[in-house]
Design a protein around this motif. Sequence first.
Motif, short mmCIF file in Angstrom:
data_model
loop_
_atom_site.label_atom_id
_atom_site.label_comp_id
_atom_site.label_asym_id
_atom_site.label_seq_id
_atom_site.Cartn_x
_atom_site.Cartn_y
_atom_site.Cartn_z
N THR A 1 0.81 -1.21 0.00
CA THR A 1 0.00 0.00 0.00
C THR A 1 0.85 1.27 0.00
OG1 THR A 1 -0.32 -0.45 2.37
CG2 THR A 1 -2.12 -0.97 0.89
N HIS A 2 2.14 1.14 0.21
CA HIS A 2 3.06 2.26 -0.01
C HIS A 2 3.42 2.37 -1.49
CE1 HIS A 2 6.37 5.07 0.52
NE2 HIS A 2 7.18 4.24 -0.10
N ASP A 3 3.62 1.23 -2.13
CA ASP A 3 4.08 1.22 -3.52
C ASP A 3 2.93 1.30 -4.53
OD1 ASP A 3 6.64 0.91 -2.53
OD2 ASP A 3 6.63 -1.27 -2.76
N THR B 1 -1.64 9.02 6.84
CA THR B 1 -0.21 8.66 6.83
C THR B 1 0.63 9.72 6.13
OG1 THR B 1 -0.45 7.37 4.77
CG2 THR B 1 -0.76 6.20 6.87
N GLY B 2 0.08 10.90 5.91
CA GLY B 2 0.84 11.96 5.28
C GLY B 2 1.36 11.59 3.90
N GLY B 3 0.63 10.68 3.24
CA GLY B 3 1.03 10.27 1.90
C GLY B 3 2.02 9.12 1.88
N TYR B 4 2.33 8.53 3.05
CA TYR B 4 3.20 7.34 3.03
C TYR B 4 2.48 6.19 2.33
CZ TYR B 4 6.06 3.41 4.32
OH TYR B 4 6.84 2.28 4.25
N LEU B 5 1.20 5.98 2.66
CA LEU B 5 0.37 5.06 1.90
C LEU B 5 -0.33 5.86 0.82
CD1 LEU B 5 -1.17 2.79 4.68
CD2 LEU B 5 1.01 2.57 3.49
N ILE B 6 -0.65 5.21 -0.28
CA ILE B 6 -1.12 5.94 -1.45
C ILE B 6 -2.47 5.42 -1.94
CG2 ILE B 6 0.20 4.43 -3.02
CD1 ILE B 6 0.60 6.89 -4.82
N ALA B 7 -3.40 6.34 -2.15
CA ALA B 7 -4.66 6.02 -2.82
C ALA B 7 -4.43 6.12 -4.32
CB ALA B 7 -5.77 6.98 -2.38
N THR B 8 -4.87 5.12 -5.06
CA THR B 8 -4.49 4.98 -6.46
C THR B 8 -5.71 5.07 -7.37
OG1 THR B 8 -2.66 3.55 -5.78
CG2 THR B 8 -3.30 3.45 -8.09
N LEU C 1 10.08 5.47 8.21
CA LEU C 1 8.93 5.52 7.32
C LEU C 1 8.58 6.96 6.96
CD1 LEU C 1 6.53 2.86 8.91
CD2 LEU C 1 8.34 2.52 7.22
N ALA C 2 8.65 7.85 7.94
CA ALA C 2 8.30 9.24 7.69
C ALA C 2 9.18 9.85 6.60
CB ALA C 2 8.43 10.05 8.98
N ALA C 3 10.40 9.37 6.48
CA ALA C 3 11.31 9.88 5.46
C ALA C 3 10.80 9.60 4.05
CB ALA C 3 12.70 9.28 5.64
N HIS C 4 9.91 8.62 3.92
CA HIS C 4 9.38 8.24 2.61
C HIS C 4 7.92 8.66 2.42
CE1 HIS C 4 12.96 5.93 1.61
NE2 HIS C 4 12.94 5.47 2.85
N ALA C 5 7.39 9.47 3.33
CA ALA C 5 6.03 9.99 3.16
C ALA C 5 6.04 11.09 2.10
CB ALA C 5 5.50 10.52 4.49
N ARG C 6 5.13 11.00 1.15
CA ARG C 6 5.14 11.89 -0.01
C ARG C 6 4.26 13.11 0.15
NH1 ARG C 6 4.51 6.21 -2.88
NH2 ARG C 6 3.25 6.09 -1.01
N GLY C 7 3.56 13.21 1.26
CA GLY C 7 2.59 14.28 1.42
C GLY C 7 1.28 13.90 0.76
N VAL C 8 0.19 14.51 1.21
CA VAL C 8 -1.13 14.18 0.69
C VAL C 8 -1.31 14.82 -0.69
CG1 VAL C 8 -3.61 14.38 1.12
CG2 VAL C 8 -2.03 14.05 3.03
N THR C 9 -1.88 14.05 -1.62
CA THR C 9 -2.12 14.54 -2.97
C THR C 9 -2.95 15.82 -2.94
OG1 THR C 9 -2.07 12.29 -3.83
CG2 THR C 9 -3.09 13.96 -5.22
N LEU D 1 -3.31 12.47 11.87
CA LEU D 1 -2.11 11.94 11.23
C LEU D 1 -1.40 10.98 12.17
CD1 LEU D 1 -0.65 15.14 9.53
CD2 LEU D 1 -1.86 13.26 8.44
N ILE D 2 -1.01 9.83 11.64
CA ILE D 2 -0.22 8.88 12.41
C ILE D 2 1.21 9.40 12.52
CG2 ILE D 2 0.75 6.54 12.40
CD1 ILE D 2 -1.74 5.60 10.95
N GLU D 3 1.77 9.33 13.70
CA GLU D 3 3.17 9.72 13.88
C GLU D 3 4.05 8.54 13.46
OE1 GLU D 3 6.18 11.43 17.34
OE2 GLU D 3 4.01 11.44 17.65
N LEU D 4 4.51 8.58 12.23
CA LEU D 4 5.27 7.47 11.67
C LEU D 4 6.67 7.41 12.27
CD1 LEU D 4 4.38 8.00 7.90
CD2 LEU D 4 3.47 6.21 9.38
N PRO D 5 7.24 6.20 12.38
CA PRO D 5 8.65 6.09 12.74
C PRO D 5 9.51 6.85 11.72
CG PRO D 5 7.57 3.94 12.81
CD PRO D 5 6.60 4.89 12.19
N ALA D 6 10.68 7.29 12.15
CA ALA D 6 11.51 8.15 11.30
C ALA D 6 11.84 7.52 9.96
CB ALA D 6 12.79 8.52 12.05
#
Length: 336
Positions: A32-34, A245-252, A289-297, A282-287
């Motif tokens: 769900t991230h990819d 998830t601040g865009g870490y997971l992606i709606a497609t 994971l948070a480094a790969h959050a893309r922001g909300v579309t 917003l979930i406070e992601l571990p560092a």
Amino acid sequence: MTDLTLPILDLSQLDESPEAAARFRDDLRAATHDVGFFYLTGTGVTPELEARLHRTAREFFELDEADKLAIENLNSPQFRGYTRIGGERTQGKVDWREQIDIGPERDVVTDPEAPDFARLIGPNLWPDAQPELREVATEWQEHLAGVARKLLRAWALALGAPETYFDEHFGEPSTLLKIVRYPGTDEPEPGQGVGAHKDSGVLTLLWVEPGKGGLQVQRGGEWVDAPPVEGAFVVNIGEMLEYATGGYLIATNHRVISPRAPGDRISVPYFFNPALDSRLPLIELPADLAAHARGVTQDPTNPIHALYGENALKSRLRAHPDVAERWHADLLATRA
């Protein structure tokens, strides 16, 4: 996972061993991230229940037109009941399908101070000519609610949150079951069964008639077929989980292409979402994971609201303009 396939996950791994459960959560997070989509097996839905659902859906769409129109959604301020072919729109274009929409069975909210989205709360419309539909739909929803909760607990752990994170923020779930038939078309170009869109909620579990393709998922700017897999649901996340998830997971983006005549296709999506008055913080992601959050579309034509009821109302008003104009003209005027 290749560019042209969706991953297959087995929910029963969560009950096998701690190691298997950890592997499932890792695969769930990656899928769900990819991609935002995956196939799910091991749900405990029996072949017998699938067959009953399929048969009952077929029997409903074979009813006389008058029996179906007796529960037409034009009669429901809550957008429940039967939608005739061509009665729904995606991105302003007509979807070529017929369906029945089923939500939580509730009393109408009569409080004049209630928020606008409370207008979505109310009773379903059930066909007198086919009483079995209510029984099968209820059993199906009860089972899938358990599957959805199990998935959300796995997601919470996979994202570094407490297992009960989503339970605590969901309230009474706002669910929607659609029983859909896509008629075949003779048009030379592929027809729009459902236009390209992202789901507005949290989680969708889709059952598709065996052997019937048509669902496509957007990956890398291309449309990829997602044909049914025996014994599996197609699962995707919606905009609310991307938001949380601040865009870490992606709606497609995904769509459905009409089948070729004389064939048709039955599909049954089940949408599991928070209570209409719930906000997903917003979930406070571990560092890592948070480094790969893309922001909300960010799409000015399709804003994502933190309050789920606003997302749900936005989608209903757009998808069913005839119902909206009949029952909610005041809301349309304020949103013009």
